[in-house]
Design a protein around this motif. Structure first.
Motif: not given
Length: 214
Positions: A189-193, A149-153
């Motif tokens: 993965i937490e990233a500004p987007f 699982v890949l979770s991006l937020w």
């Protein structure tokens, strides 16, 4: 449950001797009326390289989107995949799940309750909407032991003006920590987007057809 429409991308001029991977996309709230929007957003996130071995199928309605779903919804998801297999030569070992926003929430539920159907799961800006998450996350996330699982937020700091973004970050951080403790193949993965604008992307419309759901 009525008729579900599916929009296809990446399956034209298919070599019938070749089995193709499939990315099953759950629609967000603003995508249910137009599967092209789901396809476009998925392509913006995943990139166009899926054409090498996978195609996209966008559903017009979310399946498995509620924790308190009716028993028939469980069969709907399996029936949809069986129906697609009749139309597309699918490699059943390469069926992936994708969802963004509300579609991502539905995909979380579908993945946790049907991990055997998928080879991997990608979610964007979502977390599993279950009651009593502190008690249920350790139980339900255990179902993902064999499902990458890949979770991006979007990144959020305390005091964020958007409470949903802050809640999303809090839930995903907790899931990532729990996954690490349980040695689950879940990467967060937490990233500004910001969500990608869809207006500049083309309408694909490769194929479209109804899938009758029992």
């Amino acid at each position: 449950a009525g008729t579900i429409t599916a929009g296809y991308r990446g399956f034209l001029d298919v070599n019938p001797a070749r089995r193709h991977g499939l990315i099953l996309c759950m629609p967000n709230d603003d995508e249910e009326a137009d599967t092209n929007r789901t396809l476009n957003r998925a392509i913006a996130v995943l990139g166009p390289g899926f054409d090498d071995g996978c195609g996209l199928v966008a559903l017009s309605r979310r399946i498995g989107g509620s924790f308190h779903q009716s028993p028939s919804d469980s069969d709907d998801l399996r029936l949809i995949i069986r129906t697609l297999r009749k139309r597309i030569h699918i490699n059943t070992d390469q069926v992936y799940l994708y969802g963004c926003g509300r579609g991502g929430e539905a995909a979380w539920i579908a993945a946790m309750f049907h991990p055997d159907l998928f080879a991997g799961f990608i979610t964007l800006s979502a977390y599993p909407p279950v009651p009593y998450p502190e008690q249920l996350y350790p139980i339900l996330l255990g179902n993902l032991r064999n499902l990458p699982v890949l979770s991006l937020w979007p990144a959020s700091e305390k005091g964020s003006p958007d409470p949903r973004v802050e809640s999303m970050a809090t839930h995903n951080r907790a899931i990532a920590e729990l996954a690490q403790r349980l040695s689950l193949p879940v990467r967060g993965i937490e990233a500004p987007f910001e969500p990608s604008p869809l207006g500049h992307l083309p309408p694909w419309g490769s194929q479209e057809g109804p899938i009758q759901s029992l």
